[in-house]
Enzyme design. Structure first.
Site, PDB file in Angstrom:
ATOM      1  N   SER A  95       0.821  -1.203   0.000  1.00  0.00           N
ATOM      2  CA  SER A  95       0.000   0.000   0.000  1.00  0.00           C
ATOM      3  C   SER A  95       0.862   1.264   0.000  1.00  0.00           C
ATOM      4  CB  SER A  95      -0.967  -0.042   1.184  1.00  0.00           C
ATOM      5  OG  SER A  95      -1.992   0.906   1.047  1.00  0.00           O
ATOM      6  N   ASP A 224      -9.531  -5.361  -4.653  1.00  0.00           N
ATOM      7  CA  ASP A 224      -8.989  -4.360  -3.735  1.00  0.00           C
ATOM      8  C   ASP A 224      -9.909  -3.148  -3.737  1.00  0.00           C
ATOM      9  OD1 ASP A 224      -7.481  -2.307  -2.486  1.00  0.00           O
ATOM     10  OD2 ASP A 224      -5.606  -3.278  -3.055  1.00  0.00           O
ATOM     11  N   HIS A 253      -7.551  -5.773  -0.181  1.00  0.00           N
ATOM     12  CA  HIS A 253      -6.352  -4.957  -0.001  1.00  0.00           C
ATOM     13  C   HIS A 253      -5.464  -5.530   1.114  1.00  0.00           C
ATOM     14  CE1 HIS A 253      -3.908  -1.374  -0.334  1.00  0.00           C
ATOM     15  NE2 HIS A 253      -4.040  -1.136   0.964  1.00  0.00           N
TER      16      HIS A 253
END
Length: 273
Positions: A95, A224, A253
């Site tokens: 991320s 995601d 995610h």
């Protein structure tokens, strides 16, 4: 506990497990190095030196008011790498951490970085614009900032559903996983939590990706809900020189459950290749 001190006096906490070729992990927002514990053990158990830090303002690092920006995050990682004199590094970022390792590699890592792996990473740029129509509207990030100001604790509890995909039919992610997301998020400094929203959403990593000339494994969940794949991995793979993209169908995610098991197998194979 081990810390390094940066030039501006910020103390950066880090973990250092095992020995061998270094695998350096960078966590997502608003978490800490604890989010990588399973993968760190995997690396250390397989002959690698696993290192992960708490980004400034997160976890056990100094809750800074200043420096909560991507350039400083990358500089902090460089300070850690130089303090430990790490070479032949394998970088792993999730991320926001994916953005951090990409910027570090492009600006500081020449001659030190051997490989890069990212999962659900924010590059090239998240926010929607005329040149990035697949991106997320700025209003969504404004709503995150508003929610952080209004009731950060409840917001993190709610966000964990999207993060791990527990709002999808058939999810097997436990309440404990969601609680851990909340716990790590609440350990982060308030200024860093707020400021980092702009950094992960509006930072443009396009030129950083173009500079990367080492093998890069780009992993992304097909479902995601936090970093949509169309504006992220599907664009990043076109910018790097030596990249491999793997889409984990139906995966969220957050790295957990069956997605984590499959990803970890692929990460280990990539580290050893």
């Amino acid at each position: 506990m081990p810390y390094i001190t940066t030039d501006d006096g910020t103390e950066i906490f880090y973990k250092d497990w095992g020995s061998g070729q270094p695998v350096v992990f960078s966590h997502g927002w608003p978490l800490s190095s604890d989010a990588w514990d399973v993968e760190m053990k995997l690396a250390a158990d397989n002959g690698f030196r696993a290192i992960a830090h708490d980004r400034r303002g997160h976890g056990r690092s100094t809750p800074t008011w200043y420096g909560n920006d991507m350039d400083t995050y990358a500089a902090d990682l460089d300070a850690l790498v130089r303090a430990l004199d790490l070479r032949d590094i394998i970088l792993v970022g999730h991320s926001t951490g994916g953005g951090e390792v990409v910027r570090f590699a492009a600006r500081h890592g020449v001659g030190r970085v051997a490989k890069i792996a990212t999962a659900g990473a924010v590059p090239p740029i998240m926010v929607k614009s005329e040149t990035n129509p697949e991106g997320t509207p700025i209003e969504a990030f404004d709503a995150i900032r508003d929610a952080v100001l209004a009731d950060r604790s409840q917001f993190f509890q709610d966000l964990s559903a999207q993060f791990f995909g527990t709002n999808r039919p058939g999810s097997t992610i436990s309440q404990g996983q969601r609680d851990q997301f909340w716990r790590l998020g609440m350990q982060a400094g308030f200024a860093a939590v707020y400021d980092c929203v702009k950094q992960f959403s509006e930072t443009d990593f396009t030129e950083d990706l173009r500079k990367i000339d080492v093998p890069m494994f780009i992993a992304h969940g097909g479902d995601d809900q936090i970093v949509p794949i169309a504006a992220a991995a599907e664009k990043s793979i076109k910018l790097v020189k030596d990249g491999t993209l793997k889409v984990y169908e139906g995966a969220p995610h957050g790295i957990a459950g069956s997605y984590q098991q499959e990803l970890d197998k692929d990460l280990l194979e990539f580290w050893k290749s």
